[in-house]
Design a protein around this motif. Structure first.
Motif, PDB file in Angstrom:
ATOM      1  N   LEU A 193       8.439  -2.376   2.860  1.00 43.28           N
ATOM      2  CA  LEU A 193       9.287  -1.576   1.982  1.00 43.28           C
ATOM      3  C   LEU A 193       9.752  -0.343   2.731  1.00 43.28           C
ATOM      4  CD1 LEU A 193       7.471  -1.476  -1.471  1.00 43.28           C
ATOM      5  CD2 LEU A 193       9.528  -2.713  -0.880  1.00 43.28           C
ATOM      6  N   ILE A 194      11.040  -0.038   2.629  1.00 41.24           N
ATOM      7  CA  ILE A 194      11.570   1.202   3.190  1.00 41.24           C
ATOM      8  C   ILE A 194      12.309   1.932   2.080  1.00 41.24           C
ATOM      9  CG2 ILE A 194      11.774   0.252   5.508  1.00 41.24           C
ATOM     10  CD1 ILE A 194      14.836   0.136   4.985  1.00 41.24           C
ATOM     11  N   GLY A 195      12.728   3.139   2.344  1.00 36.38           N
ATOM     12  CA  GLY A 195      13.460   3.927   1.347  1.00 36.38           C
ATOM     13  C   GLY A 195      12.548   4.944   0.697  1.00 36.38           C
ATOM     14  N   THR A 196      12.718   5.116  -0.608  1.00 36.90           N
ATOM     15  CA  THR A 196      11.899   6.067  -1.353  1.00 36.90           C
ATOM     16  C   THR A 196      11.079   5.323  -2.389  1.00 36.90           C
ATOM     17  OG1 THR A 196      13.582   6.416  -3.044  1.00 36.90           O
ATOM     18  CG2 THR A 196      13.681   7.842  -1.105  1.00 36.90           C
ATOM     19  N   THR A 197      10.065   5.988  -2.938  1.00 36.11           N
ATOM     20  CA  THR A 197       9.234   5.332  -3.947  1.00 36.11           C
ATOM     21  C   THR A 197      10.019   5.041  -5.217  1.00 36.11           C
ATOM     22  OG1 THR A 197       8.430   7.492  -4.659  1.00 36.11           O
ATOM     23  CG2 THR A 197       7.056   6.266  -3.121  1.00 36.11           C
ATOM     24  N   LYS A 198      11.051   5.838  -5.490  1.00 33.47           N
ATOM     25  CA  LYS A 198      11.865   5.593  -6.681  1.00 33.47           C
ATOM     26  C   LYS A 198      12.830   4.428  -6.481  1.00 33.47           C
ATOM     27  CE  LYS A 198      11.553  10.284  -8.214  1.00 33.47           C
ATOM     28  NZ  LYS A 198      11.692  11.014  -9.377  1.00 33.47           N
ATOM     29  N   LYS A 209       0.826  -1.211   0.000  1.00 36.26           N
ATOM     30  CA  LYS A 209       0.000   0.000   0.000  1.00 36.26           C
ATOM     31  C   LYS A 209       0.854   1.252   0.000  1.00 36.26           C
ATOM     32  CE  LYS A 209      -3.915  -2.089   2.296  1.00 36.26           C
ATOM     33  NZ  LYS A 209      -4.728  -2.121   3.517  1.00 36.26           N
ATOM     34  N   GLY A 210       2.076   1.146   0.500  1.00 31.93           N
ATOM     35  CA  GLY A 210       2.991   2.281   0.564  1.00 31.93           C
ATOM     36  C   GLY A 210       4.253   1.893   1.301  1.00 31.93           C
ATOM     37  N   LEU A 211       5.111   2.873   1.527  1.00 27.91           N
ATOM     38  CA  LEU A 211       6.344   2.626   2.253  1.00 27.91           C
ATOM     39  C   LEU A 211       6.064   2.508   3.749  1.00 27.91           C
ATOM     40  CD1 LEU A 211       8.654   5.185   0.432  1.00 27.91           C
ATOM     41  CD2 LEU A 211       8.578   2.719   0.109  1.00 27.91           C
ATOM     42  N   ARG A 212       6.843   1.688   4.430  1.00 25.20           N
ATOM     43  CA  ARG A 212       6.766   1.497   5.878  1.00 25.20           C
ATOM     44  C   ARG A 212       5.422   0.956   6.343  1.00 25.20           C
ATOM     45  NH1 ARG A 212       9.345   5.770   4.366  1.00 25.20           N
ATOM     46  NH2 ARG A 212      11.527   6.088   4.927  1.00 25.20           N
ATOM     47  N   ILE A 213       4.742   0.201   5.480  1.00 29.43           N
ATOM     48  CA  ILE A 213       3.492  -0.459   5.844  1.00 29.43           C
ATOM     49  C   ILE A 213       3.713  -1.970   5.700  1.00 29.43           C
ATOM     50  CG2 ILE A 213       1.049  -0.727   5.330  1.00 29.43           C
ATOM     51  CD1 ILE A 213       1.126   2.088   4.107  1.00 29.43           C
ATOM     52  N   GLU A 271      13.416  -0.454  -0.830  1.00 27.12           N
ATOM     53  CA  GLU A 271      14.201  -1.607  -0.388  1.00 27.12           C
ATOM     54  C   GLU A 271      13.258  -2.556   0.347  1.00 27.12           C
ATOM     55  OE1 GLU A 271      17.778  -2.665   2.713  1.00 27.12           O
ATOM     56  OE2 GLU A 271      17.576  -0.614   1.989  1.00 27.12           O
ATOM     57  N   LEU A 272      13.265  -3.823  -0.056  1.00 26.73           N
ATOM     58  CA  LEU A 272      12.393  -4.829   0.534  1.00 26.73           C
ATOM     59  C   LEU A 272      13.091  -5.489   1.712  1.00 26.73           C
ATOM     60  CD1 LEU A 272       9.792  -6.562   0.347  1.00 26.73           C
ATOM     61  CD2 LEU A 272      11.053  -8.070  -1.178  1.00 26.73           C
ATOM     62  N   ILE A 273      12.422  -5.525   2.855  1.00 31.84           N
ATOM     63  CA  ILE A 273      12.942  -6.218   4.030  1.00 31.84           C
ATOM     64  C   ILE A 273      11.937  -7.306   4.399  1.00 31.84           C
ATOM     65  CG2 ILE A 273      13.498  -6.033   6.483  1.00 31.84           C
ATOM     66  CD1 ILE A 273      14.438  -3.234   5.986  1.00 31.84           C
ATOM     67  N   ARG A 274      12.410  -8.537   4.444  1.00 31.78           N
ATOM     68  CA  ARG A 274      11.582  -9.657   4.875  1.00 31.78           C
ATOM     69  C   ARG A 274      12.001 -10.035   6.282  1.00 31.78           C
ATOM     70  NH1 ARG A 274       8.637 -11.921   0.848  1.00 31.78           N
ATOM     71  NH2 ARG A 274       9.307 -11.552  -1.279  1.00 31.78           N
ATOM     72  N   TYR A 275      11.046 -10.429   7.110  1.00 37.39           N
ATOM     73  CA  TYR A 275      11.365 -10.783   8.485  1.00 37.39           C
ATOM     74  C   TYR A 275      10.330 -11.744   9.049  1.00 37.39           C
ATOM     75  CZ  TYR A 275       7.792  -7.317   9.559  1.00 37.39           C
ATOM     76  OH  TYR A 275       6.624  -6.614   9.618  1.00 37.39           O
ATOM     77  N   GLY A 276      10.686 -12.411  10.126  1.00 35.05           N
ATOM     78  CA  GLY A 276       9.786 -13.320  10.826  1.00 35.05           C
ATOM     79  C   GLY A 276       9.812 -14.714  10.254  1.00 35.05           C
TER      80      GLY A 276
END
Length: 85
Positions: A30-35, A11-15, A38-43
């Motif tokens: 997702l973190i960083g900028t829309t352009k 839906k957007g960044l940091r969600i 960066e994908l972070i997977r966890y758990g």
């Protein structure tokens, strides 16, 4: 503002989202900028988390340094979503 990344629709960044079909990780964010997101997977997929105060304290003690690194750390997001009281 939907962002497609890693086979998931964010839906957007940091969600954070749940990733039930991923073979090893249960969540992604997702973190960083829309352009340049960066994908972070966890758990761990299928792990029993957040069942007692003792278990939460053990996680937070074990990962304190990584949680302190902020949103670039998978431990930060796990603490925020999977281990909140």
């Amino acid at each position: 503002m939907a962002i497609m990344r890693g086979g998931h629709n964010f839906k957007g960044l940091r969600i954070p989202i749940s990733t039930p079909n991923h073979k090893t990780k249960s969540h992604a964010v997702l973190i960083g900028t829309t352009k340049k997101p960066e994908l972070i997977r966890y758990g761990e997929q299928g792990a029993k988390t957040n069942q007692s105060a003792k278990q939460r304290k053990a996680f937070k003690d074990r990962h304190r340094k990584n949680i302190a690194k902020g949103e670039t750390s998978a431990a930060y997001w796990a603490n925020k979503t999977k281990w909140k009281a």
